[in-house]
Motif scaffolding. Structure first.
Motif, PDB file in Angstrom:
ATOM      1  N   ALA A 124       0.825  -1.206   0.000  1.00  0.00           N
ATOM      2  CA  ALA A 124       0.000   0.000   0.000  1.00  0.00           C
ATOM      3  C   ALA A 124       0.859   1.256   0.000  1.00  0.00           C
ATOM      4  O   ALA A 124       0.581   2.221  -0.735  1.00  0.00           O
ATOM      5  CB  ALA A 124      -0.929  -0.016   1.208  1.00  0.00           C
ATOM      6  N   ALA A 125       1.913   1.254   0.814  1.00  0.00           N
ATOM      7  CA  ALA A 125       2.786   2.428   0.883  1.00  0.00           C
ATOM      8  C   ALA A 125       3.473   2.691  -0.445  1.00  0.00           C
ATOM      9  O   ALA A 125       3.476   3.826  -0.955  1.00  0.00           O
ATOM     10  CB  ALA A 125       3.818   2.231   1.990  1.00  0.00           C
ATOM     11  N   PHE A 126       4.051   1.661  -1.038  1.00  0.00           N
ATOM     12  CA  PHE A 126       4.780   1.846  -2.291  1.00  0.00           C
ATOM     13  C   PHE A 126       3.833   2.110  -3.461  1.00  0.00           C
ATOM     14  O   PHE A 126       4.180   2.858  -4.377  1.00  0.00           O
ATOM     15  CB  PHE A 126       5.661   0.627  -2.572  1.00  0.00           C
ATOM     16  N   SER A 127       2.645   1.525  -3.440  1.00  0.00           N
ATOM     17  CA  SER A 127       1.674   1.793  -4.495  1.00  0.00           C
ATOM     18  C   SER A 127       1.259   3.259  -4.478  1.00  0.00           C
ATOM     19  O   SER A 127       1.159   3.898  -5.541  1.00  0.00           O
ATOM     20  CB  SER A 127       0.443   0.901  -4.342  1.00  0.00           C
ATOM     21  N   GLY A 128       1.003   3.787  -3.290  1.00  0.00           N
ATOM     22  CA  GLY A 128       0.631   5.188  -3.188  1.00  0.00           C
ATOM     23  C   GLY A 128       1.717   6.101  -3.724  1.00  0.00           C
ATOM     24  O   GLY A 128       1.445   7.042  -4.488  1.00  0.00           O
ATOM     25  N   LEU A 129       2.961   5.830  -3.363  1.00  0.00           N
ATOM     26  CA  LEU A 129       4.071   6.653  -3.838  1.00  0.00           C
ATOM     27  C   LEU A 129       4.260   6.515  -5.345  1.00  0.00           C
ATOM     28  O   LEU A 129       4.536   7.505  -6.041  1.00  0.00           O
ATOM     29  CB  LEU A 129       5.356   6.265  -3.098  1.00  0.00           C
ATOM     30  N   GLY A 130       4.120   5.295  -5.853  1.00  0.00           N
ATOM     31  CA  GLY A 130       4.276   5.081  -7.290  1.00  0.00           C
ATOM     32  C   GLY A 130       3.201   5.779  -8.095  1.00  0.00           C
ATOM     33  O   GLY A 130       3.485   6.418  -9.121  1.00  0.00           O
ATOM     34  N   LEU A 131       1.942   5.689  -7.650  1.00  0.00           N
ATOM     35  CA  LEU A 131       0.842   6.346  -8.358  1.00  0.00           C
ATOM     36  C   LEU A 131       0.948   7.864  -8.241  1.00  0.00           C
ATOM     37  O   LEU A 131       0.615   8.588  -9.190  1.00  0.00           O
ATOM     38  CB  LEU A 131      -0.498   5.859  -7.810  1.00  0.00           C
ATOM     39  N   LEU A 132       1.414   8.351  -7.106  1.00  0.00           N
ATOM     40  CA  LEU A 132       1.607   9.789  -6.949  1.00  0.00           C
ATOM     41  C   LEU A 132       2.643  10.297  -7.946  1.00  0.00           C
ATOM     42  O   LEU A 132       2.441  11.327  -8.606  1.00  0.00           O
ATOM     43  CB  LEU A 132       2.049  10.102  -5.522  1.00  0.00           C
ATOM     44  N   MET A 133       3.749   9.584  -8.077  1.00  0.00           N
ATOM     45  CA  MET A 133       4.787   9.985  -9.011  1.00  0.00           C
ATOM     46  C   MET A 133       4.293   9.904 -10.455  1.00  0.00           C
ATOM     47  O   MET A 133       4.494  10.819 -11.252  1.00  0.00           O
ATOM     48  CB  MET A 133       6.029   9.088  -8.824  1.00  0.00           C
ATOM     49  N   ALA A 134       3.609   8.818 -10.789  1.00  0.00           N
ATOM     50  CA  ALA A 134       3.131   8.626 -12.162  1.00  0.00           C
ATOM     51  C   ALA A 134       2.064   9.637 -12.543  1.00  0.00           C
ATOM     52  O   ALA A 134       1.942   9.992 -13.719  1.00  0.00           O
ATOM     53  CB  ALA A 134       2.581   7.216 -12.331  1.00  0.00           C
ATOM     54  N   GLY A 135       1.287  10.084 -11.569  1.00  0.00           N
ATOM     55  CA  GLY A 135       0.177  10.980 -11.856  1.00  0.00           C
ATOM     56  C   GLY A 135       0.512  12.442 -11.785  1.00  0.00           C
ATOM     57  O   GLY A 135      -0.360  13.281 -12.058  1.00  0.00           O
ATOM     58  N   THR A 136       1.745  12.785 -11.430  1.00  0.00           N
ATOM     59  CA  THR A 136       2.113  14.191 -11.303  1.00  0.00           C
ATOM     60  C   THR A 136       3.307  14.589 -12.159  1.00  0.00           C
ATOM     61  O   THR A 136       3.437  15.762 -12.519  1.00  0.00           O
ATOM     62  CB  THR A 136       2.420  14.539  -9.835  1.00  0.00           C
ATOM     63  N   LEU A 137       4.187  13.639 -12.485  1.00  0.00           N
ATOM     64  CA  LEU A 137       5.378  13.936 -13.274  1.00  0.00           C
ATOM     65  C   LEU A 137       5.199  13.491 -14.720  1.00  0.00           C
ATOM     66  O   LEU A 137       4.347  12.664 -15.023  1.00  0.00           O
ATOM     67  CB  LEU A 137       6.603  13.234 -12.679  1.00  0.00           C
ATOM     68  N   ARG A 138       6.014  14.054 -15.602  1.00  0.00           N
ATOM     69  CA  ARG A 138       6.049  13.567 -16.971  1.00  0.00           C
ATOM     70  C   ARG A 138       6.597  12.145 -16.990  1.00  0.00           C
ATOM     71  O   ARG A 138       7.332  11.734 -16.088  1.00  0.00           O
ATOM     72  CB  ARG A 138       6.927  14.472 -17.843  1.00  0.00           C
ATOM     73  N   ALA A 139       6.280  11.387 -18.029  1.00  0.00           N
ATOM     74  CA  ALA A 139       6.667   9.979 -18.096  1.00  0.00           C
ATOM     75  C   ALA A 139       8.179   9.809 -18.028  1.00  0.00           C
ATOM     76  O   ALA A 139       8.688   8.925 -17.326  1.00  0.00           O
ATOM     77  CB  ALA A 139       6.120   9.354 -19.377  1.00  0.00           C
ATOM     78  N   GLU A 140       8.923  10.671 -18.748  1.00  0.00           N
ATOM     79  CA  GLU A 140      10.380  10.557 -18.742  1.00  0.00           C
ATOM     80  C   GLU A 140      10.956  10.854 -17.358  1.00  0.00           C
ATOM     81  O   GLU A 140      11.901  10.197 -16.906  1.00  0.00           O
ATOM     82  CB  GLU A 140      10.999  11.497 -19.781  1.00  0.00           C
ATOM     83  N   ALA A 141      10.360  11.857 -16.693  1.00  0.00           N
ATOM     84  CA  ALA A 141      10.811  12.181 -15.341  1.00  0.00           C
ATOM     85  C   ALA A 141      10.473  11.054 -14.368  1.00  0.00           C
ATOM     86  O   ALA A 141      11.263  10.737 -13.472  1.00  0.00           O
ATOM     87  CB  ALA A 141      10.165  13.493 -14.880  1.00  0.00           C
TER      88      ALA A 141
END
Length: 256
Positions: free
Chosen positions: A158-175
């Protein structure tokens, strides 16, 4: 003899559980067929476990090296799937407009996230089975409470999923690609996966101990290596990361 209406179409969406199940199966197949994903989720954890268990490279303290390494590698496997792999895949799906199109389908957005979570859990089960078999072949002798292990793995996911989705949903794909891989490497080195935490200075240990990878690896090690009943402190750290990560992802995730 056929009657009128036998072949009358019945438009409408499938039941939501069926839609979520179909999407979860698709997500799982896509994840397992991706070469980069397999490198992160299977090959790297397996190589690390075998290499550092059989070659005396890092001082893991008293006892067999495999007893120290296996909990850390299990934590790394969870992170590689729930965080790194999910962040990269979701980030590029967002860039290419896949998420936007899926969001317009009968499958609700929460259903899509549920399907992605289910795919992560299926992959993690396969990872845990594979790494456990390899660890036993290397002479691993686990101890402790299976319920505590399950709670640690679920909260870690749950912790890592939240962080991963947060990153994927706010940054550009390359970033996202660069940042997710960088975090993976930093957590591998400084998260107690391979290198014991007591090798770091005292002040650094206090900071690193608050990371989700450190809480997961140390919690699993306390249970599986030292026979602890329930590592409440590590569970608490993971719970905080899970709430913060999933809450922030739900608030700031951008579908386009």
């Amino acid at each position: 003899m056929t009657t009128a209406g036998t072949y009358t179409p019945r438009p409408g969406a499938s039941p939501r559980p069926r839609m979520i199940g179909a999407q979860a199966a698709l997500e799982t197949r896509m994840l397992l067929r991706n070469g980069e994903q397999l490198l992160l989720t299977v090959i790297i954890p397996t190589l690390l476990l075998v290499l550092f268990s059989t070659v005396d490279i890092v001082d893991t303290g008293a006892g067999e090296a495999v007893d120290f390494l296996t909990p850390g590698v299990l934590a790394l496997a969870v992170m590689s799937t729930a965080f790194t792999g999910q962040a990269i895949a979701t980030g590029f799906e967002r860039r290419y407009g896949v998420l936007k199109r899926l969001a317009a389908s009968p499958l609700p957005r929460w259903g899509l996230m549920t399907a992605k979570t289910a795919a992560v859990l299926v992959t993690e089960i396969l990872q845990v089975i594979l790494l456990t078999v390899i660890a036993f072949a290397l002479g691993w002798s686990p101890h402790g409470n299976p319920l505590a292990v399950l709670l640690l793995l679920v909260l870690g996911t749950a912790a890592f999923s939240g962080l991963g989705l947060l990153m994927a949903g706010t940054l550009r794909a390359e970033a996202t690609l660069a940042a997710a891989n960088l975090v993976f490497l930093l957590f591998l080195v400084g998260g107690g996966v391979i290198v014991p935490m007591d090798k770091f200075p005292a002040g650094v240990q206090d900071v690193l101990g608050l990371l989700p990878i450190s809480a997961l690896s140390d919690g699993l090690r306390d249970v599986l290596q030292h026979g602890a009943s329930m590592p409440w402190a590590d569970l608490g750290i993971l719970a905080v990361w899970a709430v913060l990560g999933l809450g922030a992802a739900g608030k700031f995730f951008r579908w386009e």
